[in-house]
Motif scaffolding. Structure first.
Motif, PDB file in Angstrom:
ATOM      1  N   UNK A 139     -17.549   1.319 -12.276  1.00 44.13           N
ATOM      2  CA  UNK A 139     -17.667   1.235 -10.824  1.00 44.13           C
ATOM      3  C   UNK A 139     -16.371   0.964 -10.093  1.00 44.13           C
ATOM      4  N   UNK A 140     -15.256   1.139 -10.762  1.00 47.27           N
ATOM      5  CA  UNK A 140     -13.953   0.944 -10.090  1.00 47.27           C
ATOM      6  C   UNK A 140     -13.348   2.311  -9.797  1.00 47.27           C
ATOM      7  N   UNK A 141     -12.855   2.449  -8.546  1.00 51.57           N
ATOM      8  CA  UNK A 141     -12.213   3.727  -8.183  1.00 51.57           C
ATOM      9  C   UNK A 141     -10.904   3.868  -8.984  1.00 51.57           C
ATOM     10  N   UNK A 142     -10.740   5.007  -9.570  1.00 50.60           N
ATOM     11  CA  UNK A 142      -9.524   5.204 -10.374  1.00 50.60           C
ATOM     12  C   UNK A 142      -9.101   6.683 -10.342  1.00 50.60           C
ATOM     13  N   UNK A 143      -7.840   6.881 -10.527  1.00 47.87           N
ATOM     14  CA  UNK A 143      -7.274   8.251 -10.567  1.00 47.87           C
ATOM     15  C   UNK A 143      -6.329   8.378 -11.762  1.00 47.87           C
ATOM     16  N   UNK A 144      -6.139   9.577 -12.166  1.00 41.68           N
ATOM     17  CA  UNK A 144      -5.264   9.869 -13.298  1.00 41.68           C
ATOM     18  C   UNK A 144      -3.907  10.301 -12.737  1.00 41.68           C
ATOM     19  N   UNK A 145      -2.847   9.678 -13.211  1.00 37.72           N
ATOM     20  CA  UNK A 145      -1.497   9.939 -12.699  1.00 37.72           C
ATOM     21  C   UNK A 145      -0.621  10.449 -13.839  1.00 37.72           C
ATOM     22  N   UNK A 193      -5.632   2.510  -9.863  1.00 37.38           N
ATOM     23  CA  UNK A 193      -6.936   1.890  -9.537  1.00 37.38           C
ATOM     24  C   UNK A 193      -6.893   1.298  -8.131  1.00 37.38           C
ATOM     25  N   UNK A 194      -8.034   1.228  -7.585  1.00 37.74           N
ATOM     26  CA  UNK A 194      -8.124   0.820  -6.178  1.00 37.74           C
ATOM     27  C   UNK A 194      -8.690  -0.580  -6.077  1.00 37.74           C
ATOM     28  N   UNK A 195      -7.960  -1.426  -5.371  1.00 39.81           N
ATOM     29  CA  UNK A 195      -8.436  -2.784  -5.119  1.00 39.81           C
ATOM     30  C   UNK A 195      -9.152  -2.797  -3.784  1.00 39.81           C
ATOM     31  N   UNK A 196     -10.416  -3.083  -3.883  1.00 41.30           N
ATOM     32  CA  UNK A 196     -11.205  -3.064  -2.643  1.00 41.30           C
ATOM     33  C   UNK A 196     -10.787  -4.203  -1.713  1.00 41.30           C
ATOM     34  N   UNK A 197     -10.359  -5.302  -2.283  1.00 38.37           N
ATOM     35  CA  UNK A 197     -10.004  -6.436  -1.436  1.00 38.37           C
ATOM     36  C   UNK A 197      -8.714  -6.209  -0.667  1.00 38.37           C
ATOM     37  N   UNK A 221       0.816  -1.209   0.000  1.00 35.81           N
ATOM     38  CA  UNK A 221       0.000   0.000   0.000  1.00 35.81           C
ATOM     39  C   UNK A 221       0.847   1.255   0.000  1.00 35.81           C
ATOM     40  N   UNK A 222       0.365   2.251  -0.737  1.00 36.21           N
ATOM     41  CA  UNK A 222       1.076   3.516  -0.854  1.00 36.21           C
ATOM     42  C   UNK A 222       0.452   4.536   0.075  1.00 36.21           C
ATOM     43  N   UNK A 223       0.974   5.753  -0.031  1.00 33.52           N
ATOM     44  CA  UNK A 223       0.458   6.798   0.856  1.00 33.52           C
ATOM     45  C   UNK A 223      -0.797   7.472   0.297  1.00 33.52           C
ATOM     46  N   UNK A 224      -1.326   6.961  -0.808  1.00 33.60           N
ATOM     47  CA  UNK A 224      -2.560   7.548  -1.360  1.00 33.60           C
ATOM     48  C   UNK A 224      -3.724   7.326  -0.397  1.00 33.60           C
ATOM     49  N   UNK A 225      -4.519   8.360  -0.278  1.00 35.35           N
ATOM     50  CA  UNK A 225      -5.671   8.276   0.622  1.00 35.35           C
ATOM     51  C   UNK A 225      -6.725   7.333   0.042  1.00 35.35           C
ATOM     52  N   UNK A 226      -7.553   6.762   0.854  1.00 31.86           N
ATOM     53  CA  UNK A 226      -8.621   5.876   0.359  1.00 31.86           C
ATOM     54  C   UNK A 226      -9.511   6.620  -0.634  1.00 31.86           C
ATOM     55  N   UNK A 227     -10.146   5.891  -1.511  1.00 30.31           N
ATOM     56  CA  UNK A 227     -10.962   6.538  -2.555  1.00 30.31           C
ATOM     57  C   UNK A 227     -12.183   7.253  -1.988  1.00 30.31           C
ATOM     58  N   UNK A 242      -5.717  -1.331  -1.463  1.00 30.58           N
ATOM     59  CA  UNK A 242      -4.479  -0.699  -1.945  1.00 30.58           C
ATOM     60  C   UNK A 242      -4.676  -0.181  -3.357  1.00 30.58           C
ATOM     61  N   UNK A 243      -3.955   0.858  -3.670  1.00 28.16           N
ATOM     62  CA  UNK A 243      -3.983   1.429  -4.997  1.00 28.16           C
ATOM     63  C   UNK A 243      -2.918   0.753  -5.847  1.00 28.16           C
ATOM     64  N   UNK A 244      -3.289   0.515  -7.122  1.00 28.14           N
ATOM     65  CA  UNK A 244      -2.341  -0.134  -8.020  1.00 28.14           C
ATOM     66  C   UNK A 244      -2.259   0.654  -9.330  1.00 28.14           C
ATOM     67  N   UNK A 245      -1.070   0.686  -9.901  1.00 30.25           N
ATOM     68  CA  UNK A 245      -0.874   1.436 -11.148  1.00 30.25           C
ATOM     69  C   UNK A 245      -1.211   0.550 -12.340  1.00 30.25           C
ATOM     70  N   UNK A 246      -1.953   1.103 -13.268  1.00 32.69           N
ATOM     71  CA  UNK A 246      -2.248   0.394 -14.509  1.00 32.69           C
ATOM     72  C   UNK A 246      -1.855   1.297 -15.674  1.00 32.69           C
TER      73      UNK A 246
END
Lengths: 376, 665
Positions: B446-452, B480-484, B350-356, B487-491
């Motif tokens: 429906x998947x949490x995602x951010x632009x990097x 993108x955020x894995x709910x399970x 897990x990174x320091x990104x805040x939860x979605x 943690x945030x993951x880069x795609x």
């Protein structure tokens, strides 16, 4: 006979209350005769010109014993100072050049007494004096002389020009063309004139006093470097103090004082003076100093052409003359210091850049005199 | 105009006290003031002064270069000003110990040296007051809080001005007027400072707006719909990893969560300052046992900016500045230098990104129809989170290709958005298309995602043990955020061919520019103290200074030898004259012979000073004959010179003793 005539004249002078004036006439008669004899002797040896020989009234007083070299200097100085007020430095320099066998170039503004100084000197010495007013149309033959065909004898006879004089005043020398100016080169350096393939020696004194005006440029021709190098010294007179100027005005009330100047020394006296100068000793160290000053001009910044060995020679001789004038039988550094600028500065040629920046040769010399260690 | 005795020493002490260089100030003051107690003077020619000025110039430039290289820009200016008395100290020494009362202006100007006889070149002045002013200015550059500065400066200036007080003004009036002037100066100074602060506050925001950096943590204007895409080969980052390791493939710079018409914005921009200890270490997350390390070096011309970090960074080392982070995992840094060379430790957890939040699912209305069609076509609604991610990735990898020539607005046939065109028609674009489309598609599904945004580190960037990240390696991808796993993951769905396209645009001169860039980088590292070369560079100035000092002294020796006629000049007679003893004895009463003063002038001065001493003239005359008459002095006169000089010296000593006992008249 001569002694009785002198005695009678002295008595007559005492009765009239003017001994000095009356003393001159019989003595002048004696002097004139002496000179005529001398002239005759010279004529036998070669051509001479004495067109401006002093009149009998101007003749020198007879002296029982010959004057010492320093006495000669003092006599002439006193004579010239009776005309030239407040110019003791210029007179000292002029006589230093005369005594050392050099020539002088006076450069100053009009009316400062250049010509008067030269005239006063000429009149103070019982020697031939001629004056040439330099003009643009003056020709070399006008100075040197010309050979004229004599129809009666069917031969050419040489008519001496004014250069055949003991003292020559070349007034406003820069007004003549370079060709005419160059006519003086041989005469000034070698004391002879070559015309028509014949060498004609000048008198043993031959002393040139040239003048030029520093402010007028139109219609003038600057003296070439070679000509400048022939002059032992160049200096100016400068303006005198107001008190001296007032005295000059006062002295003019009874005519021009230079007209009253009488010859006080003879040609032989001057030759003896020159001999005395040659006998003044100069140490090796001061010769080094002279050479150091001259050499420094060749390395000075802004100087295109430095002074020649002729400058060293002139500086040494002039310093010897000054030492003699001061009653010393050896040269001191002060004597060299005193005339170094007058002897060297006019021989230097500045670079154009330095000239445009306002630099003068005198400034160069002042700087050199400050820089080159003076012996103590 | 000579400076009053002691004033230079006082101002140097004041400078030393203000700047913390009191010992130096004391030594320099003693060195300069000692000139009043010694009569020895240095014979200085113009060329010597020129060389001394050249030495000062070297010290000036050397100090400037050294401080510019090693200090912060602001600190550099102040410290440089503080060092100025050092730089001009040789000149002050020349003024105090030289034989010339003033220094020509041509010594300070190389152009004027070429025209030494112009009136301007001949102008000279005493530099003591100039040095006095330099010391005062240097003291004023002190940043140490000191309430006595104004008082000290006022006293020193009054001492200096008191020397030139006009006689028509009495001391009380002069002091009163001076006090009024000083008070006016004090209040004016305070007023000016107030005005300056007010102006700075008012204009600061406006100026900052004008020069806002393109890399903004709040907003990112993409090149979607535009044809200008940066392909410059300029090196922006240098990465080094331990031997055998691979660098992070992506370096994150910015993160954004709201999209509208080609512009990504950050919904939250609340930065919090991270704790950086004295060694420059900052902990973003708790320490990890398994991690990778990368050393990153880059320029920050504005001395602040977004910090490029690998995803999962938990520790930063060698960070000499202020570090701030925001909930989107963006780090900004504020540093005192333009080069930053730090180490980042990162891991895959897990990174320091805040939860979605809700914004991480936001889709712009104008893009929603296209996105809905694609989502429906891919059947994402029936998939779980991981299947959706894989399906989207497969969608871009199978049907799309990378291209920099995306159609502009003029090339579009209908009125759909550029992103819609990309998804439905062109199927080609650059990384920003792929990243934006990925984020929005996943959000639509429906998947949490951010632009990097940031930089990619392709293998082609490797040069030896360093990875050179260029401007054309700037990249965009999705987070993108894995709910399970919470943690945030880069795609990164941009086709891998993008690196080849980017490298294909390499200009032929890139090798040369890389060489220059590397040279500048090494210089910058030295300049900012990141290289041990700096301490050698400081010593590099020493030989230069030594050489210039040697030239000054060697030239003096040479000048003396040549002036005296060179080595071949013989030893002149009379150098053992007793007049030299008199000269030496008179040095104590300022009557000794001045440098290059002719003998006659010195004699005149002495005769004026000692009118009741007639033997002087005789001594001088005999000395002259001894020195300059080739015949020399007879033995009898030589003895007389010795005797008279000895008598004169004894008389002079007795006179001095008598004066000391009775005091000056």
């Amino acid at each position: 006979m001569k002694q009785s005539t002198c005695l009678m004249c002295i008595i007559w002078g005492i009765l009239k209350g003017n001994v000095e004036l009356e003393l001159v006439k019989p003595l002048a008669t004696f002097a004139e005769k002496t000179h005529q004899e001398a002239g005759a002797m010279l004529d036998e040896n070669g051509p001479t010109a004495r067109s401006s020989r002093p009149s009998p009234d101007d003749a020198l007083p007879a002296a029982s014993a010959p004057l010492s070299p320093r006495g000669i200097y003092e006599q002439i100085t006193a004579s010239i100072e009776s005309v030239m007020r407040g110019q003791s430095v210029a007179i000292r320099r002029l006589l230093a050049a005369l005594a050392s066998g050099g020539h002088v170039l006076l450069e100053d503004y009009p009316g400062t007494g250049k010509t008067t100084l030269a005239k006063a000197l000429a009149r103070s010495i019982d020697a031939g004096f001629k004056r040439i007013q330099f003009t643009p149309d003056l020709l070399p033959s006008d100075i040197l002389g010309v050979s004229v065909f004599n129809q009666r004898d069917q031969t050419f006879s040489f008519h001496e020009g004014p250069i055949f004089a003991d003292i020559l005043l070349a007034d406003e020398i820069n007004r003549a063309s370079p060709r005419t100016q160059s006519a003086l080169l041989e005469a000034m350096a070698e004391f002879q004139v070559s015309t028509d393939g014949q060498r004609r020696p000048l008198g043993p004194l031959f002393f040139v006093v040239a003048t030029q005006n520093p402010i007028e440029f139109r219609g003038t021709y600057p003296l070439p470097e070679a000509q400048m190098d022939r002059f032992a010294m160049q200096f100016d007179l400068g303006y005198i103090s107001p008190a001296d100027e007032v005295a000059v005005l006062t002295a003019q009330n009874d005519g021009h004082p230079v007209d009253n100047v009488k010859a006080c020394v003879s040609l032989d006296d001057i030759l003896r003076l020159r001999e005395g100068v040659q006998n003044v000793r100069i140490s090796e160290e001061l010769k080094y100093y002279v050479v150091s000053l001259v050499t420094a001009t060749r390395r000075a910044p802004g100087v295109q052409l430095g002074a020649s060995p002729r400058a060293s020679l002139a500086l040494m001789k002039t310093a010897q003359a000054l030492a003699l004038f001061d009653g010393q039988d050896f040269v001191s550094p002060e004597h060299i210091h005193e005339v170094a600028t007058a002897v060297i500065a006019h021989r230097l040629v500045l670079e154009p850049q330095a000239k445009f920046s306002g630099m003068t040769t005198r400034q160069v010399m002042d700087e050199i005199l400050k820089r080159v260690p003076v012996p103590v | 105009m000579k400076i009053p005795r002691g004033l230079i020493g006082l101002v140097l002490l004041f400078w030393g006290w203000e700047t913390g260089l009191l010992l130096w100030g004391l030594l320099m003051a003693a060195g300069l003031e000692a000139s009043h107690f010694t009569k020895a003077r240095w014979e200085l020619a113009d060329t010597d002064l020129n060389r001394i000025c050249d030495l000062c110039s070297v010290l000036f430039l050397g100090a400037g270069t050294l401080l510019f290289s090693t200090e912060d820009r602001l600190v550099f200016i102040f410290k440089f000003a503080q060092w100025l008395p050092f730089c001009f100290f040789p000149l002050a020494l020349a003024q105090c110990y030289g034989d010339r009362p003033s220094i020509p202006i041509s010594a300070f100007n190389w152009l004027l040296r070429r025209i030494p006889h112009s009136p301007l070149s001949r102008t000279s002045f005493n530099i003591s007051y100039g040095y006095f002013a330099v010391c005062l200015m240097a003291a004023s550059a002190s940043t140490r809080p000191n309430g006595f500065f104004y008082t000290g400066v006022s006293v020193l200036i009054l001492l200096a001005l008191g020397q030139v007080r006009p006689n028509r003004v009495s001391w009380p009036i002069w002091m009163t007027l001076a006090a009024v002037v000083l008070l006016c100066g004090k209040f004016s100074h305070q007023g000016l400072r107030y005005v300056q602060n007010t102006m700075e506050t008012a204009l600061g925001g406006w100026i900052a707006g004008l020069f806002r950096s393109s890399t903004d943590s709040r907003e990112c204007r993409t090149h979607i719909g535009r044809e200008d895409f940066p392909l410059s080969g300029k090196i922006v980052l240098r990465l080094r990893v331990p031997a055998g390791d691979v660098p992070p493939s992506l370096l994150r710079v910015g993160a954004y969560d709201f999209y509208r018409r080609g512009t990504w914005t950050a919904g939250t921009n609340e930065f919090k300052q991270a704790v950086v200890n004295s060694r420059g270490t900052a902990w973003l997350l708790p320490p990890k046992k398994i991690f990778s390390r990368v050393e990153i070096a880059g320029y920050f011309p504005d001395r602040e900016g977004l910090l490029p970090l690998p995803h999962g960074t938990f520790e930063i080392e060698n960070l000499p500045g202020i570090l701030r982070t925001n909930p989107l995992g963006v780090a900004t840094v504020q540093i005192a230098q333009t080069l930053l060379d730090f180490q980042a430790d990162y891991w895959t957890g897990p990174s320091m990104d805040a939860p979605p939040g809700v914004t991480d699912l936001a889709v712009p209305d104008d893009e929603r129809p296209v996105l809905s069609n694609v989502v429906a076509r891919l059947g994402l609604d029936q998939m779980n989170e991981r299947q959706k991610m894989r399906a989207v990735s497969r969608f871009f990898q199978e049907d799309f290709h990378y291209s920099l020539s995306s159609p502009g607005r003029a090339g579009r046939k209908d009125r759909s958005s550029p992103l819609g065109q990309f998804l439905t028609n062109t199927l080609s674009g650059h990384c920003e298309y792929f990243a934006t489309a990925t984020v929005l598609l996943l959000r639509q599904a429906g998947v949490y995602a951010r632009y990097i945004t940031g930089y990619a580190v392709p293998e082609s960037a490797r040069h030896g043990d360093t990875y050179l990240v260029r401007e054309r390696h700037s990249h965009a991808w999705a987070l993108v955020y894995h709910s399970d796993t919470k943690a945030w993951e880069q795609i990164d769905n941009t086709p891998s061919s993008w690196a080849d396209v980017a490298e294909a645009s390499t200009p032929w001169w890139e090798a040369t520019s890389d060489f220059l860039s590397n040279f500048y980088f090494k210089f910058s590292k030295w300049r900012w103290g990141k290289s041990s070369f700096s301490r050698y560079a400081q010593w590099a100035l020493a030989p230069l200074i030594f050489y210039m000092v040697w030239r000054i002294f060697s030239t003096r020796r040479r000048q003396h030898s040549t002036a005296m006629g060179g080595p071949s000049a013989p030893a002149w007679p009379g150098l053992d004259s007793e007049l030299y003893l008199i000269d030496k004895r008179l040095a104590g009463v300022h009557l000794s012979r001045q440098p290059n003063e002719p003998l006659i002038r010195w004699q005149q001065r002495l005769e004026e000073a000692f009118p009741a001493s007639p033997s002087l003239r005789g001594i001088f005359d005999m000395h002259r004959r001894l020195r300059f008459d080739p015949r020399g002095l007879e033995s009898r006169d030589r003895e007389r010179l010795r005797r008279q000089a000895g008598a004169w010296l004894a008389e002079f000593s007795a006179h001095l003793e008598q004066r000391q006992q009775t005091g000056p008249e």
